[in-house]
Design a protein around this motif. Structure first.
Motif, PDB file in Angstrom:
ATOM      1  N   LEU A 126       0.828  -1.202   0.000  1.00  0.00           N
ATOM      2  CA  LEU A 126       0.000   0.000   0.000  1.00  0.00           C
ATOM      3  C   LEU A 126       0.863   1.253   0.000  1.00  0.00           C
ATOM      4  O   LEU A 126       0.610   2.205  -0.770  1.00  0.00           O
ATOM      5  N   MET A 127       1.869   1.280   0.854  1.00  0.00           N
ATOM      6  CA  MET A 127       2.744   2.443   0.915  1.00  0.00           C
ATOM      7  C   MET A 127       3.462   2.659  -0.410  1.00  0.00           C
ATOM      8  O   MET A 127       3.648   3.790  -0.865  1.00  0.00           O
ATOM      9  N   GLU A 128       3.858   1.585  -1.033  1.00  0.00           N
ATOM     10  CA  GLU A 128       4.506   1.697  -2.346  1.00  0.00           C
ATOM     11  C   GLU A 128       3.553   2.297  -3.370  1.00  0.00           C
ATOM     12  O   GLU A 128       3.922   3.193  -4.143  1.00  0.00           O
ATOM     13  N   SER A 129       2.326   1.808  -3.366  1.00  0.00           N
ATOM     14  CA  SER A 129       1.357   2.320  -4.338  1.00  0.00           C
ATOM     15  C   SER A 129       1.081   3.795  -4.107  1.00  0.00           C
ATOM     16  O   SER A 129       1.000   4.584  -5.058  1.00  0.00           O
ATOM     17  N   LEU A 130       0.920   4.182  -2.840  1.00  0.00           N
ATOM     18  CA  LEU A 130       0.632   5.587  -2.554  1.00  0.00           C
ATOM     19  C   LEU A 130       1.853   6.465  -2.821  1.00  0.00           C
ATOM     20  O   LEU A 130       1.710   7.615  -3.255  1.00  0.00           O
ATOM     21  N   LEU A 131       3.027   5.932  -2.538  1.00  0.00           N
ATOM     22  CA  LEU A 131       4.242   6.708  -2.794  1.00  0.00           C
ATOM     23  C   LEU A 131       4.451   6.928  -4.292  1.00  0.00           C
ATOM     24  O   LEU A 131       4.983   7.965  -4.708  1.00  0.00           O
TER      25      LEU A 131
END
Length: 1706
Positions: free
Chosen positions: A963-968
């Protein structure tokens, strides 16, 4: 050997060599000392020994003594070794080596010495053992020795060996025996002679004589052979005498060795120089002993004797059995050997002897007597069938030996043996039957050609008679025999009964295993063994039997289709494959089989294919059934589906190859299932256009009930069914099958539910509309609505729950979306798929299972959409609704516990949703990040024993990362990176280690993504790199290892990012060093971890710009106190490392760094961390002293604890503290010196304005903390003088109180009273003067209250003068420097500095120091300047005073500088400015005149005289006093040339002098009187110089008498002068001083009394009377009285004048 091992070995060897050399040196020193001590007694001891022990010459008593000393060392070390239990000590070994080395140079001396030591009475056993060991080494080393030595040694060793062997004696005998053996290598004859001498017939010799003979025989085969015959014969005569066990064991062991030696000799007879005896002769010698051993000694009760006898028989039989005559005799003693089985002896050794006898009997074709057969059979059979005793260790080896014995017997007596077995089989004991059957199988497997057919038939008959036995072991034994018979070529003899028995056992064992009962584990285990043996037998039969009945074929084929015992499938399939191949080739085809057709009888082809496909889904079960089934399919391809046969011929070998290339540990289940599915799909393509796939679907559906849930087979069934249905051509029939599947599925069973879902998804790949219609139809049929939920009663056996079915339906819709064709998906995804999913979720109770189903559905749907390559402008309409639902679910999850994978699935769903349009805004991104991070990172780590929670935990972390990767990815720039780091920061600094670990791992994951992305081209903001490193760096010392390693990896990623953006030269050497540090971080040693972290900081610090260093330090300081002590220490360690490496380059940033550290220093609680921070400040001070000093001085007062600590740290380094004091002193001096322009940055900081109070407080603190015993610095005078000047400036009117703005900002209270310039300065000076260590000075300072004087502004200069005077008196060594400082201060532009310096100069001018140091001229010039200035009165006074003091300090130089001195001192007299200046000028003239003469004064004399008289009547008492004294000095200086002039001056000054002798100021009156009397001689009247007056008169009376006398003389000699004196005196009646008015009245009266008439008539009596009468109004009564008396005198004089005048007379 690797390099490391060789290096280690080399190191060990070197260490040992060094130790040996050291010990050798120590031993040699000990020997030398001992030899020296024993030198006196050595000759006596040697002579005594010779007398007592026989003539033995010793040529070197020194060597003898050294050997004795070394033996003593060996004995002592042996004792220590025994006590400690350690191995041989190095000293003991080295001492032995030294003796051996000495024997190389002096063999005879050393050996004789050792022999002599052996003969010493009462020698210890250990010492003898040591000597024998040394002798053995010497003998092996030297070889040939002197015969005399050898003889003596042989005799001693032989005697030692033959002594009664106690426990210690046994050891001595053993080493003595070994010594004889060593001697025998070169002196065999002597040793053999000695031993044979003690080996006498009919005389029992000693045990070790026999043992030594055996050793000699083994070590010297050919030399011993000539003695072998006599030795054996002699030993035989001793057998009857040997009654003890030990001697018998020794003889048995010797015989074993002798026989083996003889066998070796006979094999190598050609190598013998002279043959001695033949094999037959040896056998004849040995046989009597064999007979005696077997008949007598074997019956001995001692088991060790028995064992020795048995072991000796084998080599003895090796000599006896080849002899035909002796062999027959050996057979006679077999019963005796068999009888030993009944004893406690290990059976293996007996069996080995029997096997040796029986095998030789077969080889020589001389079987044992038939009369012994039954005994042999019986005893050996019992050993096979009975369980061996527990104490027997070799039971399995014994059983193998027994089998060999029976094989040997079968070769000699096959029929007799079978008959014996037949008799044994008649018993009903399981062990007997099993043992007999195993022996039969072993005999059959031996392939003995001498076994007759009749014997085989007897064996088969025995087996047939036993097939009714149902015991497991018997059944296994029978099956093994059937298999062995098939292998041995007797296939025809088992075709009927054998195959039937195998079929029955296969069915029976399978039934028992599939219907097993609880608590019957032993039976199940036995049945498993039976089944395995059955399978092995089937495999043997099918591979070896050429023909087979149809009944056996059918049994095996049905077994595959119906059995539930899967482990038997592999061998059955192999067997069927073999049979089918035989049938298809037409080899030995049974008449009832398929005849000429290439097909075989099979069940329905779809049923067989479905069964095999399902079973092949687990190919390695049941010993690899997959390959066997594939081969069976290939073989039966024409019978199952002829259309598929060609394709199967190509693809089945590929599948087989895959399975052969892998094992059950390396294969991939999914990959294999994919291959099977592809195989199925390819097969179904061959039947396209027919109903073959639908029938196969029905068979696959029917197979569902045959497998449990869950199982791999059933999972494959669902998958295969989905693919098969997808190929169906008739949609209606497919719908029927799908609905049937929906109805009969148990949705409470997760496995079945997931299987159905996957089946629907796979079917939707080709028939999405059909699947959606079925789902809609199903929902309608179960009457789903919001108000009611009714499940039809058609499945009463499944108690469905509302939420369970809803969950299945949601996932089913998402699975349809996942498998649906991309072009069709966009038409159905919003509605009905996603709409149905949302509907089912919101209309339920939303329990965990439903939430998980919902999240899985969202993930699958969003994945499916994202997998579409060309989405164009597709906007997912349901995204907002789904996001709000998911966020609510995440926020509702507990943050202290993890009980389900809901949050992981929710974050995964958000991750996929974030990639769809419309995209989230920046604020929504941050909010989602924060919620997700908090939801996962706050979870506590699971326990090691809870695998399920660990799995959930790992999945949650993985989902968070995704999730953090996608949002980043949506904000992949420095700003987005910074926001991400800010969100993680509070977790990275958490006090909980699990939160730190997870946050750091997530940081690492995201950092790597950022580094490897295209955003690396966008440069980080200024300071951002340092801030991020500052956050991560302390975590390299975290208490948790994984956190440390993760932080190290994050740091590496940051460095990579920085290097790529700045193009820095990041070389491999740095990478290597970082790798070493990374390895050290894995240690558990805290010190090692901190050391590694410090090294990391030093490696990476070069990559930082100055701005980045500042941001790094700011971040490190900010986070101090955020976690724990270890984190804080790591932070300050990094700060210290960076400052140590980069301090020189940080000139522009020093103030900012210092400010950062000082701001955070007060909040640091732990002293260690504070100390390290302060050390960082000190590093900066060393490189940027002025900058740091100014910054520190601009901080609040040093009474603040953190600043005080900084200065205390400075004081710990004494040289550095003095340096700082010097700089602080310079800051004070800069205020007192003219301001200069800065030429460098350091000058800017050095010249920056600082509050003097701060500087003084710091100086005081440093001086206070420095040790009083430390050496005083060279600038001590400078410091003291600077403080004095500072104190002086603080007393000046222009020195306003310090305004400490920072104090007022920080504190609400006023500045403490003791914190003022004067007190702090004086305290510092007091501390400095204590260090001078002058008791007289200290006492004088206290007694004279110097410090009080200095503190008071009014008495400051007095205190300065007093302090200077005391320093000149009591302080040596600093006068010159003090003088230089004074002169420099006098030249200062600062007035207070000049005043204080001039005050000190006053004292210096009174001392020779200026003259001695050649500074007088400079001082005079500066004083001259000070005396001329009009700016300050005090400075002028001090300058004049100092000039005057030249007469005290340098009187000889006064004349040289007289002009300047007189001019400057006369200036205040000519132009009086103030009383003090004028008084000081006259005082200086007084001092100067004391050193001058009239001629030196010159023209100034006149001026001085005139100017001096002016001040006689001055209102100032001081001026009058100084004027009188100065006039007196002039009176003394005047010479002949000025006498006349001065006489006139005296005349002019006489009235003031006489009047002021009664001055109200006593000092002035005394000085005036003294001056007056000094000037009397200028009148030239002797009577005035020595007036006669009574001693008891007062001063006033004396003055009256003097005045009267003076007036009378003047009346006589100079009446005119007297007249003028009267007029002058009358002028003083109006003087301001009452005493002067009184004196004037009195003097006027005296003058008038003495005045002549001539001059009386010249008086203006009225005027005089008026003047006197006016005085009657004077406020002073004394004046009035004196005026009245004078008026009376005036009246009398007036009358007298009238009487005396002509008019009066008339």
């Amino acid at each position: 050997m690797c390099i490391g091992q060789r290096a280690e070995l080399f190191l060990v060897v070197n260490i040992c060599l060094i130790q040996k050399k050291t010990l050798r040196k120590e031993l040699e020193e000990e020997m030398t000392e001992a030899t020296t001590e024993a030198a006196v007694d050595s000759s006596e001891e040697v002579s005594e020994e010779r007398d007592d022990l026989g003539p033995l010459e010793l040529h070197d008593s020194g060597t003898f003594q050294q050997v004795l000393n070394l033996l003593d060392i060996i004995d002592s070390e042996s004792a220590k070794t025994d006590m400690t239990g350690a191995g041989l000590d190095m000293r003991k070994t080295l001492a032995s080596v030294i003796i051996t080395e000495k024997a190389t140079t002096e063999p005879s001396v050393v050996i004789n010495t050792l022999i002599r030591c052996l003969q010493v009475p009462e020698i210890s056993s250990q010492r003898k053992v040591n000597i024998y060991n040394i002798l053995q080494e010497i003998i092996q080393q030297e070889g040939e020795l002197e015969e005399q030595c050898v003889q003596r040694l042989v005799a001693i060793a032989s005697k030692e060996m033959r002594e009664i062997p106690e426990m210690e004696g046994y050891m001595k005998a053993e080493v003595a025996s070994d010594t004889l053996l060593a001697l025998s290598q070169k002196h065999f004859s002597l040793v053999m002679y000695e031993l044979q001498h003690h080996l006498k017939p009919l005389n029992l010799t000693d045990e070790f004589v026999i043992i030594t003979l055996a050793k000699l025989a083994n070590g010297n085969v050919f030399e011993f052979m000539p003695y072998m015959g006599i030795t054996l014969a002699t030993i035989f005569t001793m057998l009857r005498l040997a009654n003890e066990a030990k001697i018998r064991q020794a003889i048995c062991g010797a015989m074993e060795t002798f026989c083996e030696t003889v066998q070796f000799y006979l094999k190598h007879l050609e190598e013998s120089v002279y043959p001695v005896m033949t094999e037959e002769q040896f056998a004849l010698k040995v046989f009597p002993m064999y007979r005696y051993f077997v008949t007598v000694w074997l019956r001995h009760h001692n088991p060790e004797v028995k064992l020795g006898v048995i072991k000796s028989l084998k080599p003895m039989l090796g000599l006896l059995l080849p002899n035909d005559d002796l062999r027959e005799q050996v057979y006679d003693y077999i019963p005796l050997l068999l009888a030993e089985y009944q004893g406690g002896l290990e059976a293996l050794f007996i069996t080995q002897v029997l096997r040796q006898i029986l095998e030789v009997s077969v080889i020589t074709n001389t079987p044992v007597p038939q009369m012994q057969l039954h005994t042999i059979f019986t005893e050996l059979h019992v050993q096979v069938c009975n369980k061996a005793p527990a104490q027997h260790q070799y039971s399995s080896q014994n059983l193998m030996e027994m089998v060999h014995c029976f094989v040997a017997l079968a070769r000699s007596y096959p029929k007799e043996l079978m008959k014996f077995f037949f008799s044994q089989m008649e018993t009903n004991k399981e062990a007997v039957r099993v043992g007999t059957l195993n022996l039969i199988r072993a005999i059959v497997s031996a392939d003995e050609p001498r076994m007759s057919i009749r014997a085989i038939n007897l064996a088969i008959r025995m087996v047939k008679n036993t097939i009714s036995d149902t015991r497991s072991k018997v059944r296994m034994a029978i099956l093994r025999i059937i298999g062995q018979l098939a292998l041995s070529g007797y296939q025809e003899r088992i075709k009927g009964w054998g195959l039937k028995y195998v079929s029955v056992q296969l069915t029976l064992s399978t039934y028992k295993l599939t219907n097993r009962r609880e608590n019957f584990y032993q039976r199940d285990l036995e049945e498993r063994m039976v089944h395995k043996v059955t399978m092995d037998t089937v495999k043997i039969i099918t591979s070896s039997v050429s023909g087979m009945t149809s009944e056996f074929w059918v049994r095996l084929l049905c077994y595959i289709m119906e059995t539930d015992y899967m482990e038997a499938l592999t061998p059955i399939c192999i067997s069927l494959t073999n049979l089918a191949e035989h049938q298809l080739r037409g080899q030995d085809v049974d008449v009832s089989m398929a005849g000429k057709s290439r097909q075989v009888d099979l069940p329905a082809p779809q049923k067989l294919l479905a069964r095999l496909l399902v079973l092949m889904s687990s190919p390695y079960k049941g010993e690899g059934r997959g390959i066997a089934m594939l081969n069976l399919l290939r073989t039966l391809s024409q019978s199952i589906a002829p259309s598929m046969a060609d394709m199967w011929e190509l693809e089945i070998p590929l599948l087989v190859r895959y399975l052969e290339e892998h094992t059950e540990f390396t294969w991939d289940q999914k990959a294999w299932e994919d291959k099977l599915i592809q195989f199925l799909r390819n097969s179904l393509k061959k039947t396209r256009g027919s109903s073959w796939s639908l029938r196969l679907s029905k068979e696959l559906n029917n197979q569902m009930a045959s497998f449990d849930s869950p199982s791999l087979e059933k999972g494959f069934l669902y998958r295969a069914l989905g693919f098969t249905l997808a190929t169906g051509l008739e949609a209606s029939k497919v719908e029927v099958l799908l609905l049937e599947l929906l109805y009969k599925t148990d949705y409470s069973n997760d496995f079945d539910s997931e299987g159905v879902i996957m089946c629907f998804g796979l079917c939707a790949r080709s028939q999405v509309k059909t699947v959606l219609n079925v789902l809609h139809d199903f929902e309608e049929r179960i009457q789903e609505s919001e108000q009611s939920w009714q499940i039809s009663a058609w499945r009463k056996d499944h108690p469905w729950r509302r939420e369970t079915v809803k969950s299945a339906l949601m996932v089913m819709y998402s699975c349809v979306a996942s498998y649906c064709h991309p072009q069709l998906l966009l038409n159905f995804v919003d509605s009905p798929i996603t709409a149905k999913i949302i509907h089912h979720y919101v209309s339920s109770c939303q329990d965990i299972c439903l939430k998980m189903a919902f999240m899985k559905s969202v993930v699958q749907v969003t994945k499916a959409i994202n997998n579409i390559k060309d989405l164009e402008d597709f906007h997912f309409a349901q995204k907002t609704t789904l996001t709000s639902i998911i966020v609510a679910v995440i926020e509702a999850e507990r943050t202290d516990n993890l009980v389900s994978p809901v949050r992981a699935l929710a974050m995964e769903a958000l991750s996929h949703l974030s990639k769809l349009k419309p995209f989230y805004s920046t604020e929504e991104n941050s909010e989602l990040m924060d919620i997700s991070i908090h939801s996962v990172i706050s979870l506590q780590l699971p326990g090691e024993d809870n695998e399920s929670i660990k799995t959930l935990y790992a999945n949650a972390l993985s989902s968070l990362e995704q999730l953090m990767e996608s949002l980043l990815q949506r904000q992949l720039d420095p700003k987005g990176l910074q926001e991400m780091v800010q969100l993680l920061e509070k977790w990275i600094l958490s006090e909980k280690e699990w939160e730190r670990e997870k946050a750091m791992s997530l940081h690492l994951y995201l950092m790597r993504i950022y580094v490897h992305s295209t955003a690396v081209c966008i440069h980080l903001k200024l300071g951002q790199f340092g801030t991020m490193v500052g956050l991560i760096a302390p975590c390299t010392c975290d208490a948790h290892q994984r956190t440390r390693m993760a932080s190290m990896n994050v740091l590496s990623s940051l460095l990579d990012l920085h290097a790529s953006q700045t193009c820095s030269l990041w070389g491999p050497s740095k990478e290597k060093e970082l790798e070493k540090c990374k390895g050290d971080l894995q240690s558990t040693d805290v010190e090692k971890i901190f050391c590694a972290s410090s090294r990391i900081a030093k490696v990476v610090c070069k990559e930082f710009s100055c701005d980045e260093v500042v941001s790094l330090i700011q971040k490190l300081c900010e986070n101090i106190g955020a976690m724990n002590m270890q984190h804080d220490k790591a932070s300050v360690t990094w700060i210290a490392s960076f400052l140590q490496m980069r301090a020189k380059e940080l000139e522009d940033k020093v103030a900012e760094i210092l400010s950062t550290i000082l701001v955070h220093l007060p909040v640091v609680d732990h002293p260690e961390v504070r100390r390290l921070l302060i050390e960082g400040i000190l590093l900066l001070v060393h490189h940027h002293q002025e900058t740091i000093l100014t910054s520190l001085l601009r901080q609040p007062l040093p009474m603040e604890s953190h600043l005080a600590e900084v200065w205390l740290a400075v004081s710990e380094n004494v040289p550095f503290a003095w340096t700082m004091l010097y700089s602080l002193m310079g800051r004070l001096q800069s205020r007192l010196n003219p301001r200069v322009s800065a030429t460098s940055k350091a000058d800017i900081w050095r010249l920056a304005a600082v509050d003097p109070l701060m500087t003084l407080c710091t100086i005081h603190l440093l001086i206070q903390k420095l040790d009083e015993n430390d050496k005083l610095p060279d600038f001590l005078p400078d410091l003291i003088y600077t403080l004095l000047l500072q104190l002086g400036s603080s007393h000046r009117p222009e020195a306003s109180p310090p305004v400490l703005k920072m104090w007022k900002l920080v504190h609400t209270t006023l500045l403490p009273e003791e914190m003022n310039l004067q007190r702090v300065t004086i305290k510092s000076m007091q501390l400095l003067f204590k260090r001078v260590k002058s008791q007289h000075l200290a006492r004088a300072l206290d007694e004279q209250a110097v410090w009080d004087l200095l503190q008071d502004g009014g008495t400051f200069l007095e205190g300065v003068s007093l302090l200077s005077r005391l320093c000149m008196q009591h302080v040596e060594g600093h006068r010159q420097r003090l003088a230089e400082l004074v002169l420099r201060g006098m030249d200062s532009e600062v007035l207070s500095c000049r005043i204080s310096s001039t005050a000190v100069c006053v004292e210096l001018m009174s001392d020779p120091v200026l003259y001695q140091e050649k500074l007088l001229k400079s001082a005079v010039l500066l004083l001259e300047k000070g005396a001329d200035q009009e700016e300050d009165e005090t400075l002028r006074v001090l300058s004049l005073r100092a000039l005057g003091n030249m007469a005290l300090g340098a009187p000889k130089k006064v004349k040289q500088y007289r002009k300047v001195l007189l001019e400057k001192c006369l200036g205040p007299l000519r132009e009086p400015v103030s009383i003090s200046v004028t008084a000081e000028g006259m005082e200086a003239l007084i001092k100067i005149l004391a050193e001058l003469r009239e001629g030196d004064v010159g023209s100034s004399f006149d001026a001085m005289s005139e100017l001096c008289r002016i001040f006689f009547d001055n209102e100032s008492e001081l001026l009058r006093l100084k004027a009188f004294i100065l006039f007196g000095k002039l009176a003394r200086v005047v010479g002949m040339s000025k006498k006349h002039f001065f006489k006139g001056e005296v005349k002019k000054a006489w009235i003031p002098l006489m009047l002021h002798s009664q001055d109200p100021c006593s000092n002035a009156a005394q000085a005036c009187m003294a001056t007056m009397f000094q000037c009397v001689h200028f009148w030239g009247w002797k009577s005035l110089e020595h007036p006669s007056r009574p001693n008891d008169t007062t001063t006033d009376d004396k003055m009256t008498i003097f005045q009267t006398t003076m007036c009378s003389i003047l009346t006589q000699k100079k009446p005119a002068v007297l007249y003028s004196f009267l007029l002058e005196t009358m002028a003083y009646v109006k003087n301001n001083l009452s005493r002067i008015r009184i004196a004037a009245c009195n003097l006027a009266g005296i003058i008038m009394k003495q005045m002549s008439t001539h001059y009386l008539k010249q008086l203006d009596f009225p005027a005089l009377r008026n003047s006197l009468q006016e005085l009657q109004l004077d406020p002073d009564p004394g004046v009035r009285q004196a005026a009245l008396e004078t008026l009376t005198v005036l009246d009398s004089c007036s009358q007298h004048w009238l009487l005396a005048s002509p008019q009066g007379m008339s």
